[in-house]
Scaffold this motif. Structure first.
Motif, PDB file in Angstrom:
ATOM      1  N   GLN A   1     134.395  44.701  97.275  1.00  0.00           N
ATOM      2  CA  GLN A   1     135.012  45.518  96.763  1.00  0.00           C
ATOM      3  C   GLN A   1     135.069  46.566  96.654  1.00  0.00           C
ATOM      4  OE1 GLN A   1     138.759  42.705  95.868  1.00  0.00           O
ATOM      5  NE2 GLN A   1     139.984  44.661  95.006  1.00  0.00           N
ATOM      6  N   VAL A   2     135.789  47.493  95.912  1.00  0.00           N
ATOM      7  CA  VAL A   2     135.291  48.625  95.457  1.00  0.00           C
ATOM      8  C   VAL A   2     135.628  48.690  94.206  1.00  0.00           C
ATOM      9  CG1 VAL A   2     137.450  50.390  95.972  1.00  0.00           C
ATOM     10  CG2 VAL A   2     135.364  50.742  95.317  1.00  0.00           C
ATOM     11  N   GLN A   3     134.768  49.047  92.830  1.00  0.00           N
ATOM     12  CA  GLN A   3     135.696  48.863  91.561  1.00  0.00           C
ATOM     13  C   GLN A   3     135.571  50.113  91.401  1.00  0.00           C
ATOM     14  OE1 GLN A   3     132.881  46.264  89.552  1.00  0.00           O
ATOM     15  NE2 GLN A   3     134.087  44.323  91.011  1.00  0.00           N
ATOM     16  N   LEU A   4     136.528  50.299  90.327  1.00  0.00           N
ATOM     17  CA  LEU A   4     136.656  51.226  89.794  1.00  0.00           C
ATOM     18  C   LEU A   4     136.396  50.857  87.998  1.00  0.00           C
ATOM     19  CD1 LEU A   4     140.080  52.170  91.418  1.00  0.00           C
ATOM     20  CD2 LEU A   4     137.481  53.531  91.507  1.00  0.00           C
ATOM     21  N   VAL A   5     136.305  51.748  86.869  1.00  0.00           N
ATOM     22  CA  VAL A   5     135.851  52.125  85.761  1.00  0.00           C
ATOM     23  C   VAL A   5     135.871  53.347  84.859  1.00  0.00           C
ATOM     24  CG1 VAL A   5     134.161  50.854  84.267  1.00  0.00           C
ATOM     25  CG2 VAL A   5     133.711  50.174  86.268  1.00  0.00           C
ATOM     26  N   GLU A   6     136.978  53.088  84.113  1.00  0.00           N
ATOM     27  CA  GLU A   6     137.587  53.867  83.123  1.00  0.00           C
ATOM     28  C   GLU A   6     136.400  53.867  82.491  1.00  0.00           C
ATOM     29  OE1 GLU A   6     141.258  52.637  84.585  1.00  0.00           O
ATOM     30  OE2 GLU A   6     139.005  51.383  83.966  1.00  0.00           O
ATOM     31  N   SER A   7     136.353  55.600  81.762  1.00  0.00           N
ATOM     32  CA  SER A   7     135.180  55.736  80.110  1.00  0.00           C
ATOM     33  C   SER A   7     135.903  56.505  80.225  1.00  0.00           C
ATOM     34  CB  SER A   7     133.845  54.744  80.513  1.00  0.00           C
ATOM     35  OG  SER A   7     133.166  56.217  81.095  1.00  0.00           O
ATOM     36  N   GLY A   8     135.453  57.029  78.436  1.00  0.00           N
ATOM     37  CA  GLY A   8     135.948  58.141  77.549  1.00  0.00           C
ATOM     38  C   GLY A   8     137.196  57.769  76.238  1.00  0.00           C
ATOM     39  N   GLY A   9     138.149  56.877  76.705  1.00  0.00           N
ATOM     40  CA  GLY A   9     139.047  56.832  75.525  1.00  0.00           C
ATOM     41  C   GLY A   9     138.214  56.615  74.498  1.00  0.00           C
TER      42      GLY A   9
ATOM     43  N   LEU B   1     140.037  65.292  75.111  1.00  0.00           N
ATOM     44  CA  LEU B   1     138.506  64.496  75.654  1.00  0.00           C
ATOM     45  C   LEU B   1     138.564  63.987  76.889  1.00  0.00           C
ATOM     46  CD1 LEU B   1     140.932  60.593  74.290  1.00  0.00           C
ATOM     47  CD2 LEU B   1     138.328  61.981  73.795  1.00  0.00           C
ATOM     48  N   ARG B   2     137.483  63.797  77.176  1.00  0.00           N
ATOM     49  CA  ARG B   2     137.505  63.674  78.920  1.00  0.00           C
ATOM     50  C   ARG B   2     137.121  62.023  78.735  1.00  0.00           C
ATOM     51  NH1 ARG B   2     132.630  65.727  82.696  1.00  0.00           N
ATOM     52  NH2 ARG B   2     131.708  64.177  82.361  1.00  0.00           N
ATOM     53  N   LEU B   3     137.896  61.999  80.415  1.00  0.00           N
ATOM     54  CA  LEU B   3     138.465  60.341  81.011  1.00  0.00           C
ATOM     55  C   LEU B   3     136.905  60.150  82.007  1.00  0.00           C
ATOM     56  CD1 LEU B   3     141.805  59.297  80.074  1.00  0.00           C
ATOM     57  CD2 LEU B   3     139.746  59.505  78.337  1.00  0.00           C
ATOM     58  N   SER B   4     136.661  59.493  82.283  1.00  0.00           N
ATOM     59  CA  SER B   4     135.525  59.129  84.038  1.00  0.00           C
ATOM     60  C   SER B   4     136.495  57.930  84.476  1.00  0.00           C
ATOM     61  CB  SER B   4     134.773  59.237  83.503  1.00  0.00           C
ATOM     62  OG  SER B   4     133.692  59.941  82.876  1.00  0.00           O
ATOM     63  N   CYS B   5     136.036  58.242  85.845  1.00  0.00           N
ATOM     64  CA  CYS B   5     136.299  56.615  86.638  1.00  0.00           C
ATOM     65  C   CYS B   5     134.538  57.066  87.378  1.00  0.00           C
ATOM     66  CB  CYS B   5     138.117  57.418  86.754  1.00  0.00           C
ATOM     67  SG  CYS B   5     138.122  55.888  88.579  1.00  0.00           S
ATOM     68  N   ALA B   6     134.501  56.275  87.639  1.00  0.00           N
ATOM     69  CA  ALA B   6     133.678  55.871  88.328  1.00  0.00           C
ATOM     70  C   ALA B   6     133.758  54.636  88.978  1.00  0.00           C
ATOM     71  CB  ALA B   6     131.738  55.179  87.430  1.00  0.00           C
ATOM     72  N   ALA B   7     133.380  55.458  90.229  1.00  0.00           N
ATOM     73  CA  ALA B   7     133.767  53.987  91.494  1.00  0.00           C
ATOM     74  C   ALA B   7     132.306  53.241  91.785  1.00  0.00           C
ATOM     75  CB  ALA B   7     134.471  54.828  92.831  1.00  0.00           C
TER      76      ALA B   7
ATOM     77  N   THR C   1     132.549  60.203  91.273  1.00  0.00           N
ATOM     78  CA  THR C   1     133.067  59.919  89.533  1.00  0.00           C
ATOM     79  C   THR C   1     134.632  61.370  89.523  1.00  0.00           C
ATOM     80  OG1 THR C   1     131.219  59.091  88.832  1.00  0.00           O
ATOM     81  CG2 THR C   1     133.061  60.317  87.428  1.00  0.00           C
ATOM     82  N   VAL C   2     135.860  60.304  88.893  1.00  0.00           N
ATOM     83  CA  VAL C   2     137.395  61.256  88.863  1.00  0.00           C
ATOM     84  C   VAL C   2     137.019  61.450  87.435  1.00  0.00           C
ATOM     85  CG1 VAL C   2     139.328  61.889  89.354  1.00  0.00           C
ATOM     86  CG2 VAL C   2     137.937  60.654  90.925  1.00  0.00           C
ATOM     87  N   TYR C   3     137.340  63.308  87.315  1.00  0.00           N
ATOM     88  CA  TYR C   3     137.465  63.296  85.402  1.00  0.00           C
ATOM     89  C   TYR C   3     138.520  63.500  85.260  1.00  0.00           C
ATOM     90  CZ  TYR C   3     132.369  63.606  85.888  1.00  0.00           C
ATOM     91  OH  TYR C   3     131.310  62.884  85.993  1.00  0.00           O
ATOM     92  N   LEU C   4     139.266  63.300  84.368  1.00  0.00           N
ATOM     93  CA  LEU C   4     141.193  63.766  83.420  1.00  0.00           C
ATOM     94  C   LEU C   4     139.715  64.349  82.415  1.00  0.00           C
ATOM     95  CD1 LEU C   4     143.813  64.358  84.033  1.00  0.00           C
ATOM     96  CD2 LEU C   4     143.508  62.426  82.717  1.00  0.00           C
ATOM     97  N   GLN C   5     139.939  66.410  82.165  1.00  0.00           N
ATOM     98  CA  GLN C   5     140.274  66.521  81.113  1.00  0.00           C
ATOM     99  C   GLN C   5     141.273  66.747  80.282  1.00  0.00           C
ATOM    100  OE1 GLN C   5     137.221  67.738  79.243  1.00  0.00           O
ATOM    101  NE2 GLN C   5     138.487  68.732  78.021  1.00  0.00           N
ATOM    102  N   MET C   6     141.061  66.355  78.997  1.00  0.00           N
ATOM    103  CA  MET C   6     142.951  66.439  78.376  1.00  0.00           C
ATOM    104  C   MET C   6     142.624  67.179  77.041  1.00  0.00           C
ATOM    105  SD  MET C   6     144.529  62.757  78.395  1.00  0.00           S
ATOM    106  CE  MET C   6     142.742  62.152  77.959  1.00  0.00           C
ATOM    107  N   ASN C   7     143.234  68.820  76.970  1.00  0.00           N
ATOM    108  CA  ASN C   7     143.044  69.116  76.349  1.00  0.00           C
ATOM    109  C   ASN C   7     144.529  69.467  74.895  1.00  0.00           C
ATOM    110  OD1 ASN C   7     140.798  70.302  77.059  1.00  0.00           O
ATOM    111  ND2 ASN C   7     141.435  71.606  77.515  1.00  0.00           N
TER     112      ASN C   7
END
Length: 119
Positions: free
Chosen positions: A1-9, A18-24, A77-83
């Protein structure tokens, strides 16, 4: 099963970024849409931003002009750049992916990463 792991908080001051990353664990091409949700303390989880396989993006009103969602298909990977972060952005941020197989939707969630905006 695919896993999603966030980082960057992290803990960041108001106005910071901040830039959050989600690695699949597998290719993100399998997902019709990937998104970031957040759950502030004592509140319900809400959609922050999403991006479809075709690159169509959506942002919550409070994030328009400040947040940018992107995907790197090569890095899965999916990113969320937050300014210009505000105290109201304080929340646990979750990565989400939805795939459709034989007309049946399957939802995947990461475990979340904490973002705290405080001086």
């Amino acid at each position: 099963q695919v896993q999603l792991v966030e980082s960057g908080g992290d803990l960041v001051r108001p106005g910071g970024s901040l830039r959050l990353s989600c690695a699949a664990s597998e290719t993100i091409f399998r997902f019709n849409v990937m998104a970031w949700y957040r759950q502030p303390p004592g509140k319900q989880r809400e959609l922050v931003a999403s991006i479809t396989k075709g690159g169509i993006m959506y942002y919550v009103e409070s994030g328009k002009g400040r947040f940018t969602v992107s995907r790197d298909n090569d890095e899965n990977t999916v990113y969320l750049q937050m300014n210009s972060l505000k105290a109201a952005d304080t929340a646990i941020y979750y990565c989400y992916g939805r795939e459709t197989i034989a007309n049946q939707g399957h939802d995947y969630w990461g475990r979340g990463t904490q973002v705290t905006v405080s001086s």
